[in-house]
Design an enzyme around this catalytic site. Structure first.
Site, PDB file in Angstrom:
ATOM      1  CD  GLU A 265      -2.510  -1.164   2.736  1.00  0.00           C
ATOM      2  OE1 GLU A 265      -2.329  -0.242   3.545  1.00  0.00           O
ATOM      3  OE2 GLU A 265      -3.177  -2.168   2.985  1.00  0.00           O
ATOM      4  CE  LYS A 267       5.166   4.833   7.076  1.00  0.00           C
ATOM      5  NZ  LYS A 267       5.243   6.190   7.579  1.00  0.00           N
ATOM      6  NE  ARG A 272      -3.303   3.630  12.068  1.00  0.00           N
ATOM      7  CZ  ARG A 272      -2.528   2.627  12.460  1.00  0.00           C
ATOM      8  NH1 ARG A 272      -1.293   2.865  12.824  1.00  0.00           N
ATOM      9  NH2 ARG A 272      -2.990   1.399  12.490  1.00  0.00           N
ATOM     10  NE  ARG A 299       1.353   5.658  17.205  1.00  0.00           N
ATOM     11  CZ  ARG A 299       2.597   5.668  16.842  1.00  0.00           C
ATOM     12  NH1 ARG A 299       2.923   6.197  15.688  1.00  0.00           N
ATOM     13  NH2 ARG A 299       3.503   5.161  17.600  1.00  0.00           N
ATOM     14  CD  GLU A 328      -1.458   8.386   8.206  1.00  0.00           C
ATOM     15  OE1 GLU A 328      -1.810   7.476   8.975  1.00  0.00           O
ATOM     16  OE2 GLU A 328      -0.366   8.946   8.277  1.00  0.00           O
ATOM     17  CG  PHE A 368      -4.486   1.924   6.128  1.00  0.00           C
ATOM     18  CD1 PHE A 368      -4.415   1.228   7.319  1.00  0.00           C
ATOM     19  CD2 PHE A 368      -4.039   3.241   6.084  1.00  0.00           C
ATOM     20  CE1 PHE A 368      -3.914   1.823   8.461  1.00  0.00           C
ATOM     21  CE2 PHE A 368      -3.532   3.849   7.244  1.00  0.00           C
ATOM     22  CZ  PHE A 368      -3.477   3.133   8.430  1.00  0.00           C
ATOM     23  NE  ARG A 449       6.756   0.215  17.241  1.00  0.00           N
ATOM     24  CZ  ARG A 449       6.309   1.296  16.621  1.00  0.00           C
ATOM     25  NH1 ARG A 449       6.287   1.352  15.316  1.00  0.00           N
ATOM     26  NH2 ARG A 449       5.889   2.330  17.308  1.00  0.00           N
ATOM     27  CE  LYS A 455       8.607   2.522  10.776  1.00  0.00           C
ATOM     28  NZ  LYS A 455       8.689   3.657  11.612  1.00  0.00           N
TER      29      LYS A 455
HETATM   30  P1  ATP Z   1       6.278   4.898  14.741  1.00  0.00           P
HETATM   31  O1  ATP Z   1       4.994   4.150  14.495  1.00  0.00           O
HETATM   32  O2  ATP Z   1       7.488   4.068  14.399  1.00  0.00           O
HETATM   33  O3  ATP Z   1       6.352   5.569  16.056  1.00  0.00           O
HETATM   34  P2  ATP Z   1       5.274   6.821  12.987  1.00  0.00           P
HETATM   35  O4  ATP Z   1       4.095   7.134  13.826  1.00  0.00           O
HETATM   36  O5  ATP Z   1       5.980   7.929  12.337  1.00  0.00           O
HETATM   37  O6  ATP Z   1       6.376   6.035  13.739  1.00  0.00           O
HETATM   38  P3  ATP Z   1       5.585   4.814  11.123  1.00  0.00           P
HETATM   39  O7  ATP Z   1       5.969   3.627  11.940  1.00  0.00           O
HETATM   40  O8  ATP Z   1       6.644   5.544  10.391  1.00  0.00           O
HETATM   41  O9  ATP Z   1       4.743   5.797  11.987  1.00  0.00           O
HETATM   42  O10 ATP Z   1       4.544   4.284  10.102  1.00  0.00           O
HETATM   43  C1  ATP Z   1       3.346   3.745  10.514  1.00  0.00           C
HETATM   44  C2  ATP Z   1       2.328   4.837  10.340  1.00  0.00           C
HETATM   45  O11 ATP Z   1       2.180   5.115   8.947  1.00  0.00           O
HETATM   46  C3  ATP Z   1       0.955   4.447  10.786  1.00  0.00           C
HETATM   47  O12 ATP Z   1       0.781   4.664  12.161  1.00  0.00           O
HETATM   48  C4  ATP Z   1       0.074   5.332   9.935  1.00  0.00           C
HETATM   49  O13 ATP Z   1      -0.163   6.540  10.605  1.00  0.00           O
HETATM   50  C5  ATP Z   1       0.905   5.642   8.706  1.00  0.00           C
HETATM   51  N1  ATP Z   1       0.404   5.037   7.461  1.00  0.00           N
HETATM   52  C6  ATP Z   1       0.324   5.677   6.268  1.00  0.00           C
HETATM   53  N2  ATP Z   1      -0.140   4.866   5.305  1.00  0.00           N
HETATM   54  C7  ATP Z   1      -0.377   3.665   5.886  1.00  0.00           C
HETATM   55  C8  ATP Z   1      -0.857   2.425   5.394  1.00  0.00           C
HETATM   56  N3  ATP Z   1      -1.194   2.251   4.122  1.00  0.00           N
HETATM   57  N4  ATP Z   1      -0.957   1.412   6.284  1.00  0.00           N
HETATM   58  C9  ATP Z   1      -0.612   1.575   7.584  1.00  0.00           C
HETATM   59  N5  ATP Z   1      -0.144   2.728   8.106  1.00  0.00           N
HETATM   60  C10 ATP Z   1      -0.026   3.773   7.264  1.00  0.00           C
END
Ligand code: ATP
Length: 585
Positions: A265, A267, A272, A299, A328, A368, A449, A455
Site C-alpha cells: 500500500e 504510505k 493516523r 493514534r 490516515e 486502509f 508492532r 514500513k
Molecule cells: P512509529 O509508528 O514508528 O512511532 P510513525 O508514527 O511515524 O512512527 P511509522 O511507523 O513511520 O509511523 O509508520 C506507521 C504509520 O504510517 C501508521 O501509524 C500510519 O499513521 C501511517 N500510514 C500511512 N499509510 C499507511 C498504510 N497504508 N498502512 C498503515 N499505516 C499507514
C-alpha cells in the site's frame, strides 16, 4: 478493599525485581479485590478499579478522560493536607531534592489532620476513616468531572480531602496516580498474566479480550464473574477506540522471503485516525454527546472528532451501517494532491477556530483497514478479507472501480520486487511517503508492532552520484526537470557509468530549485529527455544494490531516494564504481 492494602501491594511490587513475583502480587491484589466485592449494587467493581490503578490509570484505556489537574494543584493539595507550616513551594523544594512526587508526598505526616476530613465527600463521610480503593476512585472521577468557574479549587479540595486521610504509603501512591506517574513496573503483559492466574483462564484469551475491550478493568471483572465464556463473548464496541496496530521497519526482500507475496500500500504522510460510526448512535464515554454517530480517534486514542468535521461529513455521507475503520488523514491542496505532514498538524488536534482552519487547510481521509463492519468484528480475518470489507463499506455501487472509491487506500498483491519498486516510485511521484508492506494473511493485532506490517526500511546507505541526465515532467510539472539519471565514476577508465534513476518524491518547490540548478548544464535534449554535463552531485539513499543489465555500470540502486544536493562536492569527489562494488559485497 482499603486503599492501604493497595498501597502495601504497590510498595511490594515496586521493591520486587522478579517478573514472576510481580505477576503473583498483582494476582493476589486482583483476588483480594474480588473477595472484597459485595456485588450488591451496579457501581464499578473494585477489581476493575484495582486492575486500572495498578497500571496507573483511573479510566479505561479507551476513555480519553483525564483528571486535568496540573502538578501545582497537586502540590497545593499536599501542602494543605500536610499542615499549617507547609506551602506548595515547600513541596516543590522537596521535589527538587527528592526527584519524585511519591516520595515527597510520603515524606509528610498527614495523620495529624484526620479530624478534618469534612472535605472528603461521598462515602468518606461514613464515619469509618479508612480510605477505600473505591472512595479514591469515586473522588477522582468527581475531580475529573469538575468543570468551569471554580473547578480548579474544587479539584484541589477533593485532593486535599484524600491526602488528608492518607498514611505515608497511601500518599505516595495517590500522588503518583494523580500525576500519572505510577511507575511500579506493571505493564499490560503483567496484568494479562495476573488476570489469567487469578481467574484461571488462558493468557491468550485474556489478551484477545483486552484487544477488543481496551480496558483491563472490564477484562478482570468479566474473567472473575463470567469466566472464559464471558471473555470470549467480549466484542468491539463501536465508539470505543482500540489500540492501533503499528509497523516495523523492513525490507522488500525479507517480506517476500517470508510471505512470498506482499500486500503493498502507499504510505500516506498524514496522521493516523480511527473512525467509529454507527447510524444508530455510538457507545461513548459517559458525559459525552450521546447522540453522536461518528467519532474520530488519534493514534493515542484521543478524541479528535471536533477538529475534523469534513471526515465526519464523509462518514455520515458514505457509511450505511456500523463500522470501525483505520486510516490516515492527509492534508491536500486544491487539486487533491497531498501536502506535507506539517500541514495536517495545523488541523489535527485543533479545538478552536476549526472553521477557519478548515478554510486554510483541506484534509481528506484514506482508510486502509476495517476492524468492524455491520455487526461483524473482523480483527481475526485476514488482511485481504478486511480490505474487501473496507472496499464494500466505502463503495457507492458494487460495480465501482476500486480506483474511484473515495477514501479507499489501494492495495496491490505483489511477489515481484520490480513491481513493488514501481509502486514505490508511483507513491513518491504522487507525493506520498513511500510504501507499506503487509502480510496478506495477517490478523489485525491492536497495539502490536509486529512483523506483519512493515514500513519499507529507511535507506541503509547513501551514495553521492553525479547527475548525468533528467526528464522534463508532465502536466503541472512540465516546466520542471525530474527523474534524474545517476552515475558514478569508473576510476579505471575515468568514465561516468549510470547506476539508476531517482524519481524523487520531492516537492514542487524543491523541483523548481533543482531545475534552476541543472538547466544551465543541459548538453543535449531529445523530447522530454535531456543529457546533462557532469556538474551536480546528489546524495541518494537506497535500500539495496543489485546487478542489472539496465545501467552501464552493471548495477542498479534499488529504491533510490533523493536526499540532498552535495554542493560541497564536485563530480570528481563523487562516489566511484569501486565503492558501489564494495557496498554490494
Ligand atoms: P512509529 O509508528 O514508528 O512511532 P510513525 O508514527 O511515524 O512512527 P511509522 O511507523 O513511520 O509511523 O509508520 C506507521 C504509520 O504510517 C501508521 O501509524 C500510519 O499513521 C501511517 N500510514 C500511512 N499509510 C499507511 C498504510 N497504508 N498502512 C498503515 N499505516 C499507514
Amino acid at each position: 478493599m482499603e486503599f492501604a492494602t493497595f498501597a502495601d501491594r504497590a510498595a511490594a511490587i515496586e521493591a520486587e525485581p522478579a517478573d514472576l513475583e510481580i505477576v503473583a502480587h498483582v494476582r493476589d491484589l486482583l483476588e483480594d479485590a474480588g473477595d472484597a466485592e459485595n456485588g450488591a449494587d451496579d457501581r464499578i467493581a473494585t477489581v476493575e478499579i484495582v486492575a486500572r490503578f495498578v497500571q496507573g490509570r483511573v479510566f479505561p484505556a479507551w476513555d480519553s478522560t483525564t483528571l486535568d489537574i496540573g502538578p501545582s494543584a497537586c502540590y497545593e493539595a499536599i501542602a494543605r493536607a500536610a499542615g499549617q507550616n507547609v506551602d506548595a513551594d515547600d513541596v516543590e523544594e522537596r521535589l527538587a531534592d527528592v526527584g519524585e512526587i511519591g516520595d515527597v508526598a510520603a515524606s509528610y505526616d498527614f495523620g495529624g489532620q484526620r479530624g478534618l476530613d469534612a472535605f472528603a465527600a461521598g462515602d468518606g463521610g461514613s464515619g469509618d476513616d479508612d480510605l477505600t480503593v473505591r472512595e479514591v476512585h469515586d473522588e477522582l472521577v468527581d475531580l475529573a468531572a469538575a468543570e468551569g468557574e471554580g473547578s480548579e479549587d474544587r479539584k484541589v479540595d477533593i485532593l486535599f480531602g484524600l491526602f488528608n486521610r492518607c498514611s505515608s504509603d497511601e500518599a505516595r501512591y495517590l500522588a503518583r496516580l494523580v500525576l500519572s506517574e505510577m511507575r511500579i513496573g506493571v505493564g499490560e503483559g503483567t496484568v494479562r498474566d495476573a488476570v489469567a492466574a487469578a481467574f484461571e483462564v488462558p493468557e491468550e484469551r485474556v489478551e484477545r479480550a483486552l484487544q477488543v475491550s481496551n480496558d483491563y478493568g472490564e477484562v478482570a471483572r468479566v474473567a472473575r464473574d463470567e469466566g472464559l465464556e464471558g471473555l470470549d463473548a467480549m466484542e468491539l464496541a463501536v465508539g470505543r477506540p482500540v489500540q492501533a496496530m503499528l509497523a516495523q521497519a523492513g525490507t522488500v526482500t525479507d517480506a517476500l522471503e517470508e510471505w512470498e507475496e506482499a500486500a503493498v500500500e502507499w504510505k500516506y504522510d498524514g496522521a493516523r485516525i480511527q473512525l467509529h460510526h454507527d447510524p444508530d448512535g455510538l457507545e461513548s464515554a459517559a458525559g459525552e454527546d450521546d447522540d453522536a454517530t461518528t467519532r474520530l480517534f488519534s493514534r493515542n486514542m484521543e478524541d479528535v472528532t471536533g477538529a475534523l468535521p469534513e471526515i465526519v461529513e464523509f462518514a455520515e455521507g458514505t457509511l450505511e451501517g456500523p463500522a470501525i475503520l483505520d486510516g490516515e488523514v492527509v492534508a491536500v491542496d486544491d487539486a487533491g494532491n497531498p501536502l506535507r505532514f506539517q500541514e495536517v498538524l495545523k488541523r489535527f488536534r485543533r479545538k478552536h477556530d476549526v472553521a477557519k482552519a478548515r478554510e486554510d487547510v483541506a484534509v481528506r481521509p484514506v482508510f486502509f483497514d476495517c476492524l468492524h463492519a455491520d455487526g461483524d468484528d473482523l480483527l481475526e480475518e485476514p488482511l485481504t478479507a478486511r480490505h474487501d470489507r473496507l472496499e464494500g463499506v466505502l463503495r457507492d455501487d458494487p460495480q465501482q472501480d476500486p480506483d474511484d472509491v473515495d477514501g479507499l487506500s489501494l492495495l496491490w498483491l505483489a511477489d515481484d520486487p520490480d513491481e513493488i519498486e514501481s509502486i514505490d516510485a508511483e507513491a513518491l511521484e504522487a507525493g506520498h511517503e513511500g510504501i507499506m508492506l503487509k502480510n496478506p494473511d495477517s490478523a489485525y493485532s491492536p497495539g502490536r508492532r509486529g512483523k506483519n506490517w512493515r514500513k519499507r526500511k529507511p535507506d541503509v546507505e547513501t551514495l553521492d552520484c553525479v547527475v548525468t541526465g533528467a526528464e522534463w515532467g508532465e502536466g503541472r510539472r512540465a516546466t520542471f526537470l525530474g527523474t534524474f539519471e545517476l552515475s558514478v565514476r569508473d576510476e579505471a577508465t575515468g568514465d561516468l557509468e549510470t547506476v539508476g534513476k531517482v524519481a524523487t518524491g520531492i516537492t514542487d518547490e524543491k523541483l523548481a530549485d533543482l531545475t534552476e540548478l541543472l538547466e544551465p548544464h543541459i548538453a543535449a535534449e531529445e523530447g522530454q529527455v535531456v543529457d546533462l554535463e557532469p556538474a551536480v552531485v546528489f546524495e541518494v539513499g537506497y535500500e539495496e544494490i543489485q546487478t542489472s543489465p539496465t545501467y552501464s555500470s552493471g548495477y542498479a540502486l534499488r529504491f533510490p531516494r533523493f536526499q540532498a544536493v552535495r554542493d560541497d562536492k564536485s563530480p570528481e569527489d563523487a562516489d566511484t564504481l569501486e565503492r558501489v562494488e564494495r557496498l554490494r559485497s
